[in-house]
Design a protein around this motif. Structure first.
Motif, PDB file in Angstrom:
ATOM      1  N   LYS A   1      13.096  47.021  11.574  1.00 23.14           N
ATOM      2  CA  LYS A   1      12.803  46.422  10.281  1.00 23.14           C
ATOM      3  C   LYS A   1      13.991  46.622   9.350  1.00 23.14           C
ATOM      4  O   LYS A   1      14.636  47.660   9.347  1.00 23.14           O
ATOM      5  CB  LYS A   1      11.557  47.068   9.665  1.00 23.14           C
ATOM      6  N   SER A   2      14.271  45.623   8.541  1.00 24.86           N
ATOM      7  CA  SER A   2      15.401  45.719   7.620  1.00 24.86           C
ATOM      8  C   SER A   2      15.077  46.561   6.401  1.00 24.86           C
ATOM      9  O   SER A   2      15.950  47.124   5.777  1.00 24.86           O
ATOM     10  CB  SER A   2      15.847  44.323   7.197  1.00 24.86           C
ATOM     11  N   ASP A   3      13.814  46.660   6.031  1.00 24.48           N
ATOM     12  CA  ASP A   3      13.413  47.424   4.859  1.00 24.48           C
ATOM     13  C   ASP A   3      12.214  48.300   5.180  1.00 24.48           C
ATOM     14  O   ASP A   3      11.090  48.004   4.799  1.00 24.48           O
ATOM     15  CB  ASP A   3      13.077  46.465   3.708  1.00 24.48           C
ATOM     16  N   PRO A   4      12.424  49.403   5.936  1.00 27.55           N
ATOM     17  CA  PRO A   4      11.265  50.265   6.269  1.00 27.55           C
ATOM     18  C   PRO A   4      10.767  51.003   5.036  1.00 27.55           C
ATOM     19  O   PRO A   4      11.547  51.368   4.177  1.00 27.55           O
ATOM     20  CB  PRO A   4      11.844  51.238   7.291  1.00 27.55           C
ATOM     21  N   LYS A   5       9.465  51.205   4.969  1.00 26.45           N
ATOM     22  CA  LYS A   5       8.863  51.940   3.856  1.00 26.45           C
ATOM     23  C   LYS A   5       8.992  53.429   4.084  1.00 26.45           C
ATOM     24  O   LYS A   5       8.894  53.910   5.160  1.00 26.45           O
ATOM     25  CB  LYS A   5       7.392  51.566   3.706  1.00 26.45           C
TER      26      LYS A   5
ATOM     27  N   ASP B   1       9.660  51.537  13.095  1.00 31.85           N
ATOM     28  CA  ASP B   1      10.270  50.640  12.119  1.00 31.85           C
ATOM     29  C   ASP B   1      11.779  50.528  12.339  1.00 31.85           C
ATOM     30  O   ASP B   1      12.517  50.180  11.422  1.00 31.85           O
ATOM     31  CB  ASP B   1       9.933  51.071  10.683  1.00 31.85           C
TER      32      ASP B   1
END
Length: 148
Positions: free
Chosen positions: A144-148, A141
């Motif tokens: 990704k700008s907003d990883p979980k 991730d």
């Protein structure tokens, strides 16, 4: 991640979750037989309900198994005992890790007694287990700008 190695009887192993193998036809591995005997036939009784046949990748999560130090026991289908090889082992481990990753298990103990495919030995079996587990839970991730 840390991967401690312990040797203990399945009933004495302390872990939030213990994974035991079941071959097709509801055949218990050596470790599963030990826990079944310690629990007064509890695993055999559960398997008689037909929720798990032992096909490769099938899982059945049990809570409050008598005479065990673990909170949960995950029964893991390994497929046919005669055809059990490293490929089947990896598929089964991936299924178990996926199931556990979706749940609330923070730690898990795989009991390897009775699930060594062919003549590969404990070292190769443990190595396959760790590599497959890492590959199963790995998630890239970094972009990704907003990883979980």
């Amino acid at each position: 991640m840390e991967y401690p190695v312990k040797t203990a009887a399945p009933a004495e192993l302390e872990s939030p979750c213990l994974v035991l193998g079941i071959f097709s036809g509801r055949l218990l591995t050596a470790a599963a037989q030990q826990l079944d005997q310690a629990s007064g036939g509890y695993l055999t009784q559960i398997l008689e309900h037909g929720d798990l046949e032992g096909d490769n990748g099938q899982t059945l999560l049990l809570y409050h198994v008598p005479s065990t130090a673990c909170e949960r026991v995950l029964l893991l289908g390994l497929g046919e005992a005669e055809k059990f090889d490293r490929t089947n082992l990896r598929k089964a481990i991936a299924a178990a890790v996926t199931r556990l990753n979706d749940g609330n298990s923070v730690a898990v103990a795989f009991h390897l007694d009775g699930i060594e495919p062919g003549q590969v030995g404990t070292y190769a079996t443990a190595r396959d287990l760790l590599l497959t587990a890492e590959q199963t839970i790995y998630r890239f991730d970094g972009l990704k700008s907003d990883p979980k």
